[in-house]
Design a protein around this motif. Structure first.
Motif, PDB file in Angstrom:
ATOM      1  N   TYR A   1       0.823  -1.211   0.000  1.00  0.00           N
ATOM      2  CA  TYR A   1       0.000   0.000   0.000  1.00  0.00           C
ATOM      3  C   TYR A   1       0.852   1.254   0.000  1.00  0.00           C
ATOM      4  O   TYR A   1       1.701   1.455   0.857  1.00  0.00           O
TER       5      TYR A   1
ATOM      6  N   PHE B   1      -9.195  -5.221 -11.096  1.00  0.00           N
ATOM      7  CA  PHE B   1      -9.217  -6.065  -9.899  1.00  0.00           C
ATOM      8  C   PHE B   1      -8.960  -5.252  -8.640  1.00  0.00           C
ATOM      9  O   PHE B   1      -9.570  -5.488  -7.600  1.00  0.00           O
ATOM     10  N   LEU B   2      -8.047  -4.271  -8.745  1.00  0.00           N
ATOM     11  CA  LEU B   2      -7.669  -3.487  -7.566  1.00  0.00           C
ATOM     12  C   LEU B   2      -8.678  -2.392  -7.228  1.00  0.00           C
ATOM     13  O   LEU B   2      -8.501  -1.662  -6.274  1.00  0.00           O
TER      14      LEU B   2
ATOM     15  N   LEU C   1     -12.911  -4.345  -4.916  1.00  0.00           N
ATOM     16  CA  LEU C   1     -13.345  -4.585  -3.537  1.00  0.00           C
ATOM     17  C   LEU C   1     -13.912  -3.312  -2.932  1.00  0.00           C
ATOM     18  O   LEU C   1     -13.255  -2.265  -2.951  1.00  0.00           O
TER      19      LEU C   1
ATOM     20  N   TRP D   1      -6.317 -11.211   1.785  1.00  0.00           N
ATOM     21  CA  TRP D   1      -7.029  -9.934   1.644  1.00  0.00           C
ATOM     22  C   TRP D   1      -6.431  -9.065   0.542  1.00  0.00           C
ATOM     23  O   TRP D   1      -7.150  -8.371  -0.167  1.00  0.00           O
ATOM     24  N   ARG D   2      -5.115  -9.113   0.368  1.00  0.00           N
ATOM     25  CA  ARG D   2      -4.507  -8.240  -0.635  1.00  0.00           C
ATOM     26  C   ARG D   2      -4.521  -8.877  -2.025  1.00  0.00           C
ATOM     27  O   ARG D   2      -4.977  -8.264  -2.990  1.00  0.00           O
TER      28      ARG D   2
ATOM     29  N   GLY E   1      -8.179  -8.351  -3.230  1.00  0.00           N
ATOM     30  CA  GLY E   1      -7.886  -7.114  -3.956  1.00  0.00           C
ATOM     31  C   GLY E   1      -7.862  -5.855  -3.110  1.00  0.00           C
ATOM     32  O   GLY E   1      -8.032  -4.751  -3.624  1.00  0.00           O
ATOM     33  N   ALA E   2      -7.637  -5.992  -1.792  1.00  0.00           N
ATOM     34  CA  ALA E   2      -7.531  -4.802  -0.943  1.00  0.00           C
ATOM     35  C   ALA E   2      -6.243  -4.057  -1.273  1.00  0.00           C
ATOM     36  O   ALA E   2      -5.182  -4.669  -1.385  1.00  0.00           O
ATOM     37  N   THR E   3      -6.338  -2.743  -1.430  1.00  0.00           N
ATOM     38  CA  THR E   3      -5.153  -1.971  -1.814  1.00  0.00           C
ATOM     39  C   THR E   3      -4.515  -1.259  -0.623  1.00  0.00           C
ATOM     40  O   THR E   3      -3.369  -0.849  -0.692  1.00  0.00           O
TER      41      THR E   3
END
Lengths: 198, 198
Positions: A48, A62-63, A66, B86-87, B91-93
């Motif tokens: 991040y 994709f990013l 969520l 999760w990442r 796809g959590a940024t």
């Protein structure tokens, strides 16, 4: 349903499988190169970094798929008692009326806390899909969480590619949006529902 | 701590105990009468009506005390695997670095989903307060939820008045804000942490 299946097929062609992102929170990636999209270099999935968040979202769908946690679903044997707890003891001011969802075997009430909601669920009868939950959790408790995605077909493809099993096929959920349940055994013990909100 | 105790004493005087709100979602209450505050007429605690929400919040501090769900805490035996889930799969940024909280016996990572966060927790060793959780939940799972309140002393008073037990006294939490844990046996099987955010 047919639309979802068709979409998965299209996405299967469009989305190239990637290597997992390296777990390194000190890594500062270079700016994305949109000319080379899709860029399959794994170093281009960054840890991040706020400076690149929007840039990346614009590169890889994709990013940006969520979304927020829509609600936390709490199973209860006595929904009136739970309403009393959340409204009169906790002070929630936005409590919905009691709704009956015969197709899911539950009565539901939503407690709106401004962002993520609390969804109270009481089984209608012994045949309810959530009745078994009380064998392990006699007093009730958190049953699952529901997270928004902007593209359910993409999420299904991504989870399948990573051997995350789902429970059944995508259906239309209680709110009229496409949903799918992921197998908690593949999600760290958490039952996750994904709900499409475009 | 002393400040909290003193605040509770003050609030005890100021806040009159009320009768539980009647559960009637079709009821439209009259506009609040601010001249008669505190108004102890139980009909003045309405079922949710958007038209009166702000008006009521300005009348009774209790009804504006409850905030957003701050985070959902997930206990995991392998925090790196959970970060990967999760990442890279979900796809959590916005995934934080791994933090060590020796006073709570856990490593923690926050997954920021825009509103309510996911907090991943791995016990540092066998003596961790969350180690026992894995006996009932071998694969991990949702451990507790944390909800913001604007006045923790008021929330403690309200829960005590309604026989909701807490687990220990209010302390300063991992983020530097006052927190308290409520007994899940009194909260429908859900372990709830309240965190003060003014």
């Amino acid at each position: 349903m047919f639309r979802t299946v068709a979409k998965v097929a299209i996405i299967k062609k469009a989305v190239q499988p990637r290597n997992p992102a390296p777990v390194n929170n000190n890594y500062n990636p270079p700016p994305p190169n949109t000319a080379n999209y899709p860029n399959t270099n794994p170093t281009y999935i960054p840890a991040y970094n706020p400076a690149y968040e929007n840039a990346y979202a614009s590169v890889d769908p994709f990013l940006s798929n969520l979304g927020h946690v829509n609600y936390i679903a709490i199973a209860t044997r006595d929904i009136e008692k739970s309403i009393h707890f959340w409204r009169t003891i906790m002070g929630a001011t936005k409590v919905s009326g009691k709704m009956t969802n015969p197709e899911h075997g539950v009565y539901t009430v939503f407690v709106d806390l401004g962002q993520t909601k609390i969804k109270l669920m009481q089984p209608i009868d012994e045949k309810s899909p959530i009745s078994g939950f009380f064998q392990q959790n006699p007093t009730g408790g958190i049953h699952h969480i529901c997270i928004n995605v902007s593209d359910l077909a993409l999420a299904i493809q991504k989870t399948k590619d990573n051997n995350i099993r789902s429970l059944g096929e995508a259906t239309i959920g209680a709110h009229g949006f496409p949903v799918i349940l992921l197998n908690p055994q593949d999600c760290g013990g958490v039952l996750i529902e994904l709900e499409e909100h475009k």
